[in-house]
Motif scaffolding. Sequence first.
Motif, PDB file in Angstrom:
ATOM      1  N   CYS A 261      59.525  82.296  25.006  1.00  0.00           N
ATOM      2  CA  CYS A 261      60.044  81.811  23.722  1.00  0.00           C
ATOM      3  C   CYS A 261      61.397  81.146  23.958  1.00  0.00           C
ATOM      4  O   CYS A 261      62.251  81.681  24.673  1.00  0.00           O
TER       5      CYS A 261
ATOM      6  N   CYS B  17      64.296  83.756  22.087  1.00  0.00           N
ATOM      7  CA  CYS B  17      64.616  85.098  22.595  1.00  0.00           C
ATOM      8  C   CYS B  17      64.393  85.227  24.094  1.00  0.00           C
ATOM      9  O   CYS B  17      64.846  86.188  24.715  1.00  0.00           O
TER      10      CYS B  17
ATOM     11  N   CYS C 174      58.247  82.304  19.670  1.00  0.00           N
ATOM     12  CA  CYS C 174      57.309  83.389  19.356  1.00  0.00           C
ATOM     13  C   CYS C 174      57.311  83.559  17.828  1.00  0.00           C
ATOM     14  O   CYS C 174      58.227  83.097  17.139  1.00  0.00           O
TER      15      CYS C 174
ATOM     16  N   CYS D  87      60.486  85.352  16.230  1.00  0.00           N
ATOM     17  CA  CYS D  87      61.698  84.525  16.102  1.00  0.00           C
ATOM     18  C   CYS D  87      61.537  83.505  14.985  1.00  0.00           C
ATOM     19  O   CYS D  87      62.440  83.314  14.169  1.00  0.00           O
TER      20      CYS D  87
END
Length: 212
Positions: A63, A66, A121, A124
Motif C-alpha cells: 500500500c 501504510c 489498501c 487506508c
Amino acid sequence: MYSYKEEDINHERADDIDGIEFISLNFDADEIVGDNIHENYANQISINQFISEARKEAKPHKCYYCGQKTIGFCNSHSIPAFCLRNIALNGKVYYANNFINIPGCDTQGGINKTGTFHLLCRKCDSIIFQEYENPKNYEKIPTSIMLSQIAMKNHLKNIAKRRVENILYKKMKKNFPHFNDLCDYHIRGTELDLEEYTNDYRKAKSANIKKI
Ligand SMILES: [Zn+2]
C-alpha cells in the motif's frame, strides 16, 4: 452548468449537444470506424490486452500509504464517486475523448472506472480522505486538511498513470525494437514524472498527518 435534457440520452457524441461546440481532430470516417471492421476489432483487442498486461505489472506489492503488503487494492477515486454520480448519465460519464474522438479510445465509461487508481489498501482508502469525501464539508470553505487530501488523491492518480505508461513503453521497446529511441525518451520522461509526483505526494501526506 449544462444540464442534460431527455433527448441527449441517445446521443453518443458530445458535439451533438445543443449550444456547445467542441474541437475535433477531424479523423476521416474510415480512420474512426476502420475500412475493415474485423481488423479494427482485432487491433482493439490486442491494444486492450497490451494495456491490461501493463496495468497488472504496474500494480505495487505494498500500500502506498501504510506500506503494508497487500493483494487487494482498493478501487480509489481521484474525484469522490458521489460527485461523479451527480454528472453521470445512465451511470456513465463522458471522457475527454468524447470531444476529440481519437480512434480506438473510449469516449465514455462507468463511474467505477473513471479517474480511479489502485495503490492503496482498503483500510487506508476508507480513513485518509474522510474530510474530502464528506459532502457536508462542501458547504464550508475548504480546510487545509481537505486540500492536502485532494492533493494526495491527484498525485496518487498521476503516479498510477505514469507507472502504467512506464511499463507500456518498456513493453513497446521489447516488442518493437525500431521504436527504441522513442521508447527510451518516454521511459525517462515517465521516471522523472514519477519522482516528482512521489515527492509531492509525500509532502501532501505529511501535511495531512500533521493536521489530522
Ligand atoms: Zn494501507
